[in-house]
Design an enzyme around this catalytic site. Structure first.
Site, PDB file in Angstrom:
ATOM      1  N   GLY A   1       0.838  -1.207   0.000  1.00  0.00           N
ATOM      2  CA  GLY A   1       0.000   0.000   0.000  1.00  0.00           C
ATOM      3  C   GLY A   1       0.863   1.243   0.000  1.00  0.00           C
ATOM      4  O   GLY A   1       1.813   1.377  -0.776  1.00  0.00           O
ATOM      5  N   GLY A   2       0.550   2.161   0.902  1.00  0.00           N
ATOM      6  CA  GLY A   2       1.244   3.445   0.959  1.00  0.00           C
ATOM      7  C   GLY A   2       2.738   3.311   1.172  1.00  0.00           C
ATOM      8  O   GLY A   2       3.504   4.201   0.794  1.00  0.00           O
TER       9      GLY A   2
ATOM     10  N   GLY B   1      24.608   2.312 -32.873  1.00  0.00           N
ATOM     11  CA  GLY B   1      24.130   3.333 -31.941  1.00  0.00           C
ATOM     12  C   GLY B   1      24.689   3.119 -30.538  1.00  0.00           C
ATOM     13  O   GLY B   1      24.873   4.072 -29.777  1.00  0.00           O
ATOM     14  N   ALA B   2      24.978   1.862 -30.211  1.00  0.00           N
ATOM     15  CA  ALA B   2      25.496   1.570 -28.876  1.00  0.00           C
ATOM     16  C   ALA B   2      26.881   2.187 -28.682  1.00  0.00           C
ATOM     17  O   ALA B   2      27.260   2.554 -27.570  1.00  0.00           O
ATOM     18  CB  ALA B   2      25.521   0.065 -28.649  1.00  0.00           C
TER      19      ALA B   2
END
Ligand code: HXC
Length: 510
Positions: free
Chosen positions: A169-170, A404-405
């Site tokens: 949850g939170g 591109g790498a």
């Protein structure tokens, strides 16, 4: 006076008792430590200064007026790790399941504010059932106050979260905003909604472990930066990580005494690259042989393992290593690797940690799975991160730097400061086989011709000298000299000054 001291002692004792001996025993039975035991392990002996031990919640609904425990389910304060100040909070599961009330949130906010003001890291230890159900919107508001502070502190002080029990949850979103999340295997889980809610909403039946266990998050979702065997290992490793980090973006990273020769040569590196360009080798061997005393702290070792991200030291000063790993998927850049490395590069840039990049990358991973998963945007994150980074950037291409790498991996064109290549480097648009298949398609049925063309392409392009002739590589270096050349380069960059154009903030492709 005597009475006052007695009362103080009694009040302290009540706070230290948390949810009581039975609940503490239950915690131990599950293989977990209590909040205070955890802080004792995390911090230097005797350094913990606790705040707000007597804080109580103000809720009176559902009989809560009679259900108050001093401290209200979270232990907060400051202490030191190897002598350096940190702020801490640890959820106490023995008090109403470590659930968050408004008072509990206010305690966390107080240490967040102090950490930000005083420029020190903050470490949160999570073990909680989420929002205090009896408090309703007060608890929700409390969470948002914590989140807001997490966001403002992002990039100013290091923020670390350790998940050591339930975290749902939170409680998931504060860790999610912090720089590093670690989990303890088997005793912790991290999810927005638990298996019960999942079954109601989607009819899916899952276990806690499948839905939010450490192995899933460490390997598959990439939500966490590391997983550890037990509470003890997790806390010891967080201490180790803190040693690499600056206290805030106003400080330089710490320098540690070194017992490793800065100009050390490593002859064994001359034979690290196998004769066959398609045979993998372990890039971690290079990191070990370059870093001070072979020591580095890996971030996300199991997720996107085709790229390595790690903190190490050179001449005692912290550096961020980013390195393609030929042992996994040939070191290709895919969605996971791009996201992982981009976030690491941005952390290093925010905290003034120089980047040392080792390149052996055959390109971006082709295929429908990657394209439909948004490889273009995710790959662009890494490109963006390197391009905007203003910290010293030293790059060494060990073997492949294709397509591109090549550009993305801290190339000269993205303001790489010092770029080296080993003699084994191949800097080209693509590998020889693929290139010949495209540009000599007409000769595809003639194996002899294709072999000749491939050899010709390799001779012309599969080396570092084409790039070196254009100044895209500053020097071709012997592998054995890598440590000393990187150290020398970083020495020249100590006073580097580079700023980006003014902007409110950038718009990185999220
Ligand atoms: C109040 C809580 C609590 C909660 C647990 N407790 N969660 N009290 N509010 N959220 C109490 C229990 O009543 C119990 O009290 C003690 O903590 C230990 O809980 P157990 O259930 O006995 O422990 P365990 O079996 O280990 O189960 C742990 C658990 C479970 C899985 C976390 O307690 C649970 O499901 N809790 C509720 C989780 C939840 O739905 N939270 C709300 C999320 S919504 P006693 O007195 O018996 O020791 C949320 C929204 C915020 O957080 C959104 C903000 C963005």
């Amino acid at each position: 006076m005597k009475n006052m001291i007695k009362e103080l002692d009694e009040r302290r004792e009540a706070a230290l008792a948390g949810g009581g001996a039975k609940r503490m025993q239950r915690q131990h039975d599950k293989g977990k430590l209590t909040a205070r035991e955890r802080l004792e392990l995390l911090l230097d002996e005797g350094s913990f200064e606790e705040y707000d031990m007597f804080v109580e919640h103000q809720c009176s609904d559902f009989g809560m007026a009679d259900n108050k425990v001093p401290g209200d389910g979270v232990v907060t304060g400051n202490g030191t790790i190897n002598g350096r100040l940190v702020y801490v909070f640890a959820k106490d599961f023995t008090v109403m399941g470590g659930s968050l009330s408004l008072a509990h949130a206010n305690k966390i906010c107080k240490v967040q504010d102090m950490a930000l003001k005083n420029g020190a890291p903050i470490i949160g230890l999570f073990d909680s059932g989420g929002a205090r159900i009896q408090e309703g919107v007060d608890a929700l508001g409390g969470y948002a106050e914590v989140f807001q502070r997490n966001v403002l502190a992002s990039g100013v002080i290091p923020q670390i979260s350790v998940i050591m029990g339930p975290c749902a949850g939170g409680d998931v979103y504060s860790p999610a905003i912090t720089d590093f999340i670690f989990m303890v295997r088997d005793t912790s889980y991290l999810y927005v909604t638990g298996p019960g809610v999942v079954k109601t909403v989607t009819n899916e039946i899952v276990t806690h472990e499948e839905l939010g266990g450490a192995s899933m998050h460490g390997k598959v979702s990439g939500v966490v930066e590391g997983t550890f065997e037990n509470d003890f290992e997790a806390l010891v490793q967080v201490r180790r990580l803190i040693d690499f980090l600056p206290a805030s973006n106003r400080e330089k990273p710490p320098t540690r005494p070194v017992f490793d020769e800065a100009m050390r040569e490593e002859a064994s590196l001359d034979s690290l690259i196998p004769d066959n360009p398609n045979t993998p080798y372990d890039m971690k061997e290079l990191l070990q042989k370059v870093a001070d005393e072979g020591d580095f702290f890996e971030i996300m070792p199991e997720f996107g393992a085709n790229i390595i991200t790690a903190f190490g030291r050179l001449e005692g000063k912290t550096v961020g290593f980013v390195a393609n790993q030929p042992m996994v998927l040939a070191g290709v850049l895919d969605i996971d690797a791009s996201k992982k490395a981009a976030r690491f590069v941005r952390f290093c840039d925010a905290f003034d940690i120089p980047l040392v990049t080792f390149v052996d990358v055959p390109g971006f991973l082709p295929g429908t799975k990657q394209e439909s998963g948004g490889l273009i945007k995710h790959g662009a994150k890494l490109l963006f991160a390197y391009a905007e980074a203003t910290v010293p950037k030293v790059t060494v291409i060990t073997r492949k730097a294709y397509g591109g790498a090549y550009d993305v991996m801290a190339s000269k064109h993205l303001r790489g400061d010092v770029n080296y290549a080993w003699p084994t480097a191949e800097i080209a648009v693509m590998g020889a086989k693929g290139a010949v298949e495209i540009i000599f398609r007409a000769e595809a049925n003639d194996p002899k011709k294709i072999a000749e063309r491939t050899k010709e392409y390799e001779d012309n392009f599969a080396n570092p000298f084409v790039a070196a002739r254009r100044g895209y590589i500053d020097d071709v270096i012997m592998p054995r000299n890598t440590r000393k050349r990187v150290v020398s380069a970083l020495r020249t960059l100590q006073n580097k000054q580079l700023t980006n154009p003014w902007k409110k903030h950038d718009n990185i492709p999220l």
